[in-house]
Design a protein around this motif. Structure first.
Motif, mmCIF file in Angstrom:
data_model
loop_
_atom_site.group_PDB
_atom_site.id
_atom_site.type_symbol
_atom_site.label_atom_id
_atom_site.label_comp_id
_atom_site.label_asym_id
_atom_site.label_seq_id
_atom_site.Cartn_x
_atom_site.Cartn_y
_atom_site.Cartn_z
ATOM 1 N N ALA A 111 0.826 -1.207 0.000
ATOM 2 C CA ALA A 111 0.000 0.000 0.000
ATOM 3 C C ALA A 111 0.859 1.255 0.000
ATOM 4 N N GLY A 112 1.902 1.260 0.825
ATOM 5 C CA GLY A 112 2.760 2.431 0.908
ATOM 6 C C GLY A 112 3.450 2.747 -0.409
ATOM 7 N N LYS A 113 3.929 1.719 -1.076
ATOM 8 C CA LYS A 113 4.580 1.942 -2.372
ATOM 9 C C LYS A 113 3.581 2.473 -3.402
ATOM 10 N N PHE A 114 2.345 1.967 -3.325
ATOM 11 C CA PHE A 114 1.307 2.444 -4.237
ATOM 12 C C PHE A 114 0.971 3.906 -3.952
ATOM 13 N N TYR A 115 0.756 4.259 -2.695
ATOM 14 C CA TYR A 115 0.447 5.648 -2.352
ATOM 15 C C TYR A 115 1.600 6.574 -2.734
ATOM 16 N N HIS A 116 2.822 6.113 -2.488
ATOM 17 C CA HIS A 116 4.012 6.910 -2.831
ATOM 18 C C HIS A 116 4.056 7.174 -4.335
ATOM 19 N N ASP A 117 3.749 6.143 -5.117
ATOM 20 C CA ASP A 117 3.714 6.300 -6.568
ATOM 21 C C ASP A 117 2.616 7.278 -6.979
ATOM 22 N N VAL A 216 10.435 4.727 2.285
ATOM 23 C CA VAL A 216 9.608 3.716 1.621
ATOM 24 C C VAL A 216 10.237 2.337 1.757
ATOM 25 N N ALA A 217 11.554 2.266 1.584
ATOM 26 C CA ALA A 217 12.241 0.983 1.600
ATOM 27 C C ALA A 217 12.172 0.278 2.950
ATOM 28 N N ALA A 218 11.838 1.025 4.017
ATOM 29 C CA ALA A 218 11.822 0.442 5.365
ATOM 30 C C ALA A 218 10.411 0.176 5.870
ATOM 31 N N LEU A 219 9.388 0.311 5.013
ATOM 32 C CA LEU A 219 8.012 0.120 5.465
ATOM 33 C C LEU A 219 7.770 -1.281 6.002
ATOM 34 N N LYS A 220 8.261 -2.286 5.304
ATOM 35 C CA LYS A 220 8.012 -3.652 5.760
ATOM 36 C C LYS A 220 8.713 -3.933 7.080
ATOM 37 N N GLY A 221 9.804 -3.232 7.345
ATOM 38 C CA GLY A 221 10.526 -3.431 8.591
ATOM 39 C C GLY A 221 9.693 -3.117 9.815
ATOM 40 N N ILE A 222 8.736 -2.179 9.687
ATOM 41 C CA ILE A 222 7.857 -1.864 10.815
ATOM 42 C C ILE A 222 7.050 -3.090 11.201
ATOM 43 N N GLY A 223 6.451 -3.733 10.206
ATOM 44 C CA GLY A 223 5.663 -4.924 10.472
ATOM 45 C C GLY A 223 6.487 -6.072 11.016
ATOM 46 N N LEU A 224 7.675 -6.239 10.491
ATOM 47 C CA LEU A 224 8.533 -7.327 10.957
ATOM 48 C C LEU A 224 8.959 -7.126 12.403
ATOM 49 N N LEU A 225 9.275 -5.881 12.755
ATOM 50 C CA LEU A 225 9.703 -5.609 14.126
ATOM 51 C C LEU A 225 8.576 -5.857 15.115
ATOM 52 N N CYS A 226 7.406 -5.269 14.851
ATOM 53 C CA CYS A 226 6.328 -5.403 15.834
ATOM 54 C C CYS A 226 5.784 -6.820 15.867
ATOM 55 N N ARG A 227 5.734 -7.502 14.723
ATOM 56 C CA ARG A 227 5.245 -8.875 14.742
ATOM 57 C C ARG A 227 6.212 -9.800 15.485
ATOM 58 N N THR A 228 7.496 -9.485 15.472
ATOM 59 C CA THR A 228 8.447 -10.265 16.267
ATOM 60 C C THR A 228 8.078 -10.215 17.738
ATOM 61 N N GLY A 229 7.710 -9.033 18.225
ATOM 62 C CA GLY A 229 7.275 -8.917 19.612
ATOM 63 C C GLY A 229 6.047 -9.761 19.883
ATOM 64 N N GLY A 230 5.074 -9.708 18.976
ATOM 65 C CA GLY A 230 3.872 -10.506 19.133
ATOM 66 C C GLY A 230 4.161 -11.999 19.109
#
Length: 260
Positions: A111-117, A216-230
């Protein structure tokens, strides 16, 4: 043999010597430990800059929004992996993260890459945001059916996480071009796809973070970090109150054989 261009052998993230460790130009022991919370440190690691108040606030809010959402496929994979290999917590975490793709968790990145585009298109063309939204949805649907960031199988009246994040972004004055584009895309859905859809959490997260300056390149990193905690929370419970084989048995019972 070298593969790809590799003529800049440098890193600006970390170095050390016998007396000190330097991270992003700051002494780890003198300037960071005990002085940074982890999300602010994460922002520093990724961007090289200390976050301002709003950047820190929304990174924390987003991490909380995505860290946990029940027995989603990545959690099931992790818990079943730990049930089969209880000595390998790291393998169970990895199993959960490996399932974070375009359907679950990785959709915020798409979604972020699409909105950025879309925003780049608007800047280049000078067209109204509504015009750009309709045009980009048509281009998107020429190769992909679902417009990212909209619709939810459970929260059909609106994802409460998304609604709250947008409310907070408006209240704190950080809603910018990407949030405006996301809203224009939602408004264009009835005309372009034939029905209205609510915003899901994967819409506001990248839109707000991009407006705040997150790469933009780090958007997926947010999900990976927080899901690791979960995942670590689920795996701790799995070690104490195991359900991995219960889920495995339920899967076997739910699926019928139709082969020869």
């Amino acid at each position: 043999m070298r593969i790809g261009k590799q003529d800049q052998p440098y890193t600006a993230i970390c170095t050390s010597d016998a007396e000190s460790i330097t991270v992003r130009g700051r002494d780890l022991c003198e300037d960071i430990i005990g002085k940074f919370d982890f999300s602010s440190y994460f922002w520093l690691l990724v961007t090289g800059e200390e976050p301002n108040e709003n950047q820190s606030f929304f990174l924390n809010a987003v991490l909380c929004a995505l860290a946990e959402h029940g027995l989603v496929p990545s959690v099931v994979a992790a818990r079943m992996t730990l049930a089969a290999a209880p000595e390998a917590v790291q393998g169970a975490v990895a199993a959960g993260l490996l399932g974070c793709g375009s359907v679950v968790l990785g959709s915020a990145e798409i979604a972020g890459k699409f909105y950025h585009d879309c925003v780049n298109d608007q800047r280049a063309s000078g067209d109204a945001v509504e015009t750009v939204a309709r045009r980009k949805i048509a281009e998107w649907r020429a190769h992909t059916k679902a417009v990212p960031g909209f619709g939810h199988p459970q929260h059909s009246e609106g994802d409460p996480r998304a609604n709250l994040l947008l409310k907070l972004a408006d209240e704190r004055g950080v809603s910018g071009e990407h949030v405006a584009m996301m809203r224009a895309l939602q408004a264009a859905l009835p005309e372009t796809i034939g029905r209205a859809l609510p915003v899901n959490v994967n819409g506001p997260i990248p839109a707000i973070m991009l407006d705040l300056g997150w790469p933009v390149a780090a958007l997926k990193g947010i999900g990976l970090l927080c899901r690791t905690g979960g995942l670590i929370g689920h795996l701790t419970e799995e070690a104490e109150r195991p359900i991995g084989f219960v889920m495995s048995g339920a899967a076997a019972g739910a699926i019928s054989y139709d082969g020869e």
